[in-house]
Design a protein around this motif. Structure first.
Motif, mmCIF file in Angstrom:
data_model
loop_
_atom_site.group_PDB
_atom_site.id
_atom_site.type_symbol
_atom_site.label_atom_id
_atom_site.label_comp_id
_atom_site.label_asym_id
_atom_site.label_seq_id
_atom_site.Cartn_x
_atom_site.Cartn_y
_atom_site.Cartn_z
ATOM 1 N N GLU A 280 -50.030 47.688 30.334
ATOM 2 C CA GLU A 280 -49.046 47.320 29.316
ATOM 3 C C GLU A 280 -48.749 45.833 29.351
ATOM 4 O O GLU A 280 -48.606 45.193 28.309
ATOM 5 N N LYS A 281 -48.662 45.260 30.544
ATOM 6 C CA LYS A 281 -48.424 43.819 30.659
ATOM 7 C C LYS A 281 -49.609 43.021 30.116
ATOM 8 O O LYS A 281 -49.433 42.004 29.434
ATOM 9 N N VAL A 282 -50.814 43.470 30.433
ATOM 10 C CA VAL A 282 -52.005 42.786 29.930
ATOM 11 C C VAL A 282 -52.063 42.875 28.405
ATOM 12 O O VAL A 282 -52.382 41.901 27.717
ATOM 13 N N GLU A 283 -51.706 44.043 27.870
ATOM 14 C CA GLU A 283 -51.729 44.224 26.422
ATOM 15 C C GLU A 283 -50.779 43.250 25.737
ATOM 16 O O GLU A 283 -51.104 42.660 24.700
ATOM 17 N N ARG A 284 -49.591 43.066 26.296
ATOM 18 C CA ARG A 284 -48.651 42.104 25.728
ATOM 19 C C ARG A 284 -49.189 40.676 25.850
ATOM 20 O O ARG A 284 -49.053 39.869 24.929
ATOM 21 N N MET A 285 -49.805 40.369 26.968
ATOM 22 C CA MET A 285 -50.282 39.014 27.207
ATOM 23 C C MET A 285 -51.420 38.634 26.270
ATOM 24 O O MET A 285 -51.470 37.509 25.754
ATOM 25 N N ILE A 286 -52.342 39.542 26.028
ATOM 26 C CA ILE A 286 -53.492 39.186 25.191
ATOM 27 C C ILE A 286 -53.079 38.920 23.749
ATOM 28 O O ILE A 286 -53.820 38.286 22.991
ATOM 29 N N GLU A 337 -52.413 41.145 44.358
ATOM 30 C CA GLU A 337 -51.840 41.808 43.190
ATOM 31 C C GLU A 337 -50.929 40.889 42.379
ATOM 32 O O GLU A 337 -50.925 40.943 41.148
ATOM 33 N N GLU A 338 -50.153 40.041 43.049
ATOM 34 C CA GLU A 338 -49.213 39.188 42.335
ATOM 35 C C GLU A 338 -49.912 38.124 41.485
ATOM 36 O O GLU A 338 -49.291 37.474 40.643
ATOM 37 N N GLU A 339 -51.212 37.937 41.703
ATOM 38 C CA GLU A 339 -51.954 36.941 40.930
ATOM 39 C C GLU A 339 -52.793 37.553 39.810
ATOM 40 O O GLU A 339 -53.547 36.851 39.131
ATOM 41 N N PHE A 340 -52.670 38.875 39.604
ATOM 42 C CA PHE A 340 -53.488 39.532 38.579
ATOM 43 C C PHE A 340 -53.317 38.858 37.214
ATOM 44 O O PHE A 340 -54.292 38.424 36.584
ATOM 45 N N LEU A 341 -52.074 38.788 36.730
ATOM 46 C CA LEU A 341 -51.833 38.248 35.391
ATOM 47 C C LEU A 341 -52.107 36.749 35.300
ATOM 48 O O LEU A 341 -52.763 36.300 34.345
ATOM 49 N N PRO A 342 -51.653 35.930 36.249
ATOM 50 C CA PRO A 342 -51.988 34.502 36.172
ATOM 51 C C PRO A 342 -53.489 34.234 36.179
ATOM 52 O O PRO A 342 -53.981 33.357 35.453
ATOM 53 N N ALA A 343 -54.230 34.989 36.982
ATOM 54 C CA ALA A 343 -55.678 34.784 37.055
ATOM 55 C C ALA A 343 -56.355 35.160 35.741
ATOM 56 O O ALA A 343 -57.259 34.463 35.253
ATOM 57 N N LEU A 344 -55.893 36.272 35.164
ATOM 58 C CA LEU A 344 -56.457 36.702 33.884
ATOM 59 C C LEU A 344 -56.114 35.702 32.790
ATOM 60 O O LEU A 344 -56.973 35.345 31.974
ATOM 61 N N ARG A 345 -54.893 35.218 32.789
ATOM 62 C CA ARG A 345 -54.490 34.226 31.805
ATOM 63 C C ARG A 345 -55.329 32.944 31.925
ATOM 64 O O ARG A 345 -55.758 32.370 30.917
#
Length: 354
Positions: A280-286, A337-345
């Motif tokens: 859900e977080k990734v979906e919002r980010m993309i 785990e805490e770097e999942f979203l920053p790394a993807l971004r």
């Protein structure tokens, strides 16, 4: 998917629909149009989400006058939604409306319609003829023994002929019903009778949850048969969600390629992370990357994830406290785990810059 139906080209401001032009995504503001600041702010949010044509109500003189100021600050064509009062249709066109939406049968008779058409010709503004199953004329309800697809189409074509008799042909047709099978059938029938471009949608479809399902089923069937030149997903909610859903429907059908498609695996006993929350977080980010075309995967297993999603341009495979960042099945690096979203971004930003 069936080859797209051939229609004539109609220009709405800088956007051309019909012919070989892409199916345009449309939405409607839910602000008071006369509140220029609020309306502009919402339209700019819709533009960022991928909206290409916006409709706003012109229900008062102040609302019609506001079109001029709104147009100065937005970047997509604006359509004036008119009910009953032909004077507001003319006023909206005088103040810059790129298209008007009317029902020629309920704006006060032939003389008033002539005035609207004269203004539309003067300002080179197309007219969208709107017919809704909920407003079908009593005579047609009686003729067909109820509200039917045949009755809706007959009503729409009657309105088209009213404009054609005034030598006006810059027309877009919209025929809507909240009943999915009826909507599909009306679009099949009308597409056999005319080559005017069609604006398609399932009207009054419901909330974000139920409305998305009804719209995906109905629009999937209609668009999948090659019918439709503009599309709106009608939801009881933030209109930005309408645009996001429309984009996803078009991408799922292979009609539009741009944007990011998200794939994620179902949870199972091997999952050691909050996969649902992460997806859900990734979906919002993309949603922040409408200019990037890619497939992004969120997987719950570091053992099989990269391999199962090897067709993804970019992906995350989560494990207990850490995971893998991968591209087309090849592992880029292990991350906490805490770097999942920053790394993807970070990787998405690199794709944006290419």
């Amino acid at each position: 998917m069936t080859e797209r139906r051939k229609t004539r080209v109609v220009r709405i401001g800088d956007v051309a629909i019909g012919g070989e032009n892409p199916i345009a995504i449309q939405s409607m503001t839910n602000t008071e149009t006369a509140d220029v600041e609020a309306t502009v702010a919402q339209i700019l949010r819709l533009e960022q989400a991928g909206c290409e044509i916006i409709r706003s109500t012109a229900n008062t003189e102040a609302a019609a006058d506001a079109f001029e100021k709104i147009k100065e600050r937005i970047h997509i064509p604006i359509v004036a939604d008119i009910h009953f009062d032909y004077r507001l249709a003319i006023r909206a066109m005088e103040h810059g409306a790129d298209k008007i939406r009317i029902n020629p049968g309920n704006i006060g008779g032939q003389e008033n319609l002539k005035k609207v058409v004269a203004a539309a010709k003067k300002y080179h503004v197309p007219i969208r003829v709107g017919v809704n199953s909920g407003s079908l004329e009593k005579a047609l309800v009686e003729k067909y023994g109820g509200v039917t697809a045949e009755g809706i189409v007959e009503s729409a074509m009657d309105k088209v002929r009213m404009l054609e008799e005034l030598d006006f042909h810059d027309i877009v047709i919209s025929i809507k019903s909240s009943d999915v099978p009826m909507s599909v059938e009306t679009h099949r029938l009308v597409s056999q009778q005319t080559d005017y471009p069609l604006h398609v949608g399932i009207t009054e479809s419901g909330t974000l949850w139920s409305g998305n399902i009804k719209s995906a089923v109905g629009l999937g069937m209609i668009l999948g048969e090659g019918i439709g030149d503009t599309v709106r997903v009608s939801l009881s909610g933030d209109p930005v969600e309408e645009v996001r859903t429309a984009k996803l429907i078009l991408r799922t059908l292979g009609i539009r390629k741009e944007g990011i498609t998200l794939v994620s695996c179902p949870t199972c006993g091997r999952t050691k992370i909050d996969l649902i929350g992460l997806a859900e977080k990734v979906e919002r980010m993309i949603g922040e990357f409408p200019d990037v075309t890619a497939k992004v995967a969120v997987m719950g297993c570091v053992v099989n994830g990269p391999g199962e999603a090897r067709e993804a341009d970019l992906g995350l495979a989560g494990g207990e406290g850490e995971g893998l960042l991968f591209r087309r099945g090849e592992v880029l690096r292990k991350i906490p785990e805490e770097e999942f979203l920053p790394a993807l971004r970070e990787e998405l930003e690199k794709m944006r810059q290419k």
